[in-house]
Scaffold this motif. Structure first.
Motif, short mmCIF file in Angstrom:
data_model
loop_
_atom_site.label_atom_id
_atom_site.label_comp_id
_atom_site.label_asym_id
_atom_site.label_seq_id
_atom_site.Cartn_x
_atom_site.Cartn_y
_atom_site.Cartn_z
N VAL A 33 0.89 -1.11 -0.05
CA VAL A 33 0.11 0.00 0.05
C VAL A 33 0.99 1.17 0.06
O VAL A 33 1.83 1.27 0.78
N GLN A 34 0.70 2.02 -1.02
CA GLN A 34 1.40 3.29 -1.17
C GLN A 34 1.91 3.75 0.32
O GLN A 34 2.91 4.35 0.49
N PHE A 35 0.95 3.96 1.08
CA PHE A 35 1.37 4.67 2.51
C PHE A 35 1.31 3.49 3.60
O PHE A 35 1.16 3.68 4.65
N TYR A 36 1.45 2.31 3.14
CA TYR A 36 1.66 1.25 4.02
C TYR A 36 2.36 1.43 5.07
O TYR A 36 2.35 1.31 6.27
N THR A 38 3.55 4.27 6.45
CA THR A 38 3.12 5.24 7.52
C THR A 38 1.90 5.18 8.11
O THR A 38 1.55 6.14 8.81
N PHE A 39 1.36 3.80 7.99
CA PHE A 39 0.13 3.61 8.78
C PHE A 39 0.54 3.63 10.39
O PHE A 39 1.85 3.35 10.77
N PRO A 40 -0.10 4.27 11.23
CA PRO A 40 0.06 4.72 12.67
C PRO A 40 0.70 3.30 13.16
O PRO A 40 -0.05 2.27 13.25
N PRO A 50 0.97 -2.68 11.68
CA PRO A 50 -0.24 -3.10 12.45
C PRO A 50 -1.61 -3.15 11.48
O PRO A 50 -2.48 -3.32 11.87
N ILE A 51 -1.44 -2.67 10.12
CA ILE A 51 -2.31 -2.85 9.12
C ILE A 51 -2.38 -4.28 8.64
O ILE A 51 -3.71 -4.76 8.27
N CYS A 52 -1.53 -4.88 8.84
CA CYS A 52 -1.59 -6.39 8.50
C CYS A 52 -2.53 -7.29 9.27
O CYS A 52 -2.59 -6.81 10.65
N GLY A 53 -3.28 -8.03 8.82
CA GLY A 53 -4.15 -8.86 9.24
C GLY A 53 -5.65 -8.12 9.43
O GLY A 53 -6.70 -8.72 9.70
N LYS A 54 -5.62 -6.80 9.04
CA LYS A 54 -6.78 -6.09 9.30
C LYS A 54 -7.91 -6.49 8.31
O LYS A 54 -7.42 -6.73 7.15
#
Length: 108
Positions: A33-36, A38-40, A50-54
């Motif tokens: 993901v382009q902003f992968y 920079t995900f909080p 932390p976006i992995c698995g969502k």
């Protein structure tokens, strides 16, 4: 037929859990993901992002599917998603290649 919750799809954007996002859908073998990054809460280790698995809900036309975020993509626009071929095929025939104006939200 495998459970959708076990099938992966790629998301190519950083999103809030509240807003709906609109972008194109494409597919290819899960890769990047382009902003992968920079995900909080993201760190230098992409495997710990932390976006992995969502889960995300993707809507196109009158069809809706749930997908799991598994990886990032450097070549996608901000709110575009890159789905696995199976997930894409649940929304349209693979021969179409790109679906414009799909809406999706990151599930809470």
């Amino acid at each position: 037929m495998p459970s959708l919750s076990k099938l992966s799809a790629l998301l190519f954007a950083l999103v809030s859990t509240v807003a709906a996002n609109t972008g194109d859908l494409t597919f290819y073998t899960p890769g990047l993901v382009q902003f992968y990054n920079t995900f909080p809460g993201a760190t230098a280790n992409p495997n710990l992002n932390p976006i992995c698995g969502k889960m995300a809900t993707v809507n196109y036309g009158r069809k809706s599917i749930r997908v799991t975020i598994t990886d990032k993509c450097y070549g996608c626009a901000l709110y575009d998603l890159d789905l696995s071929p199976f997930a894409f095929s649940l929304l349209a025939d693979l021969s179409i290649g790109r679906l414009h104006g799909a809406d999706w939200t990151l599930d809470a």
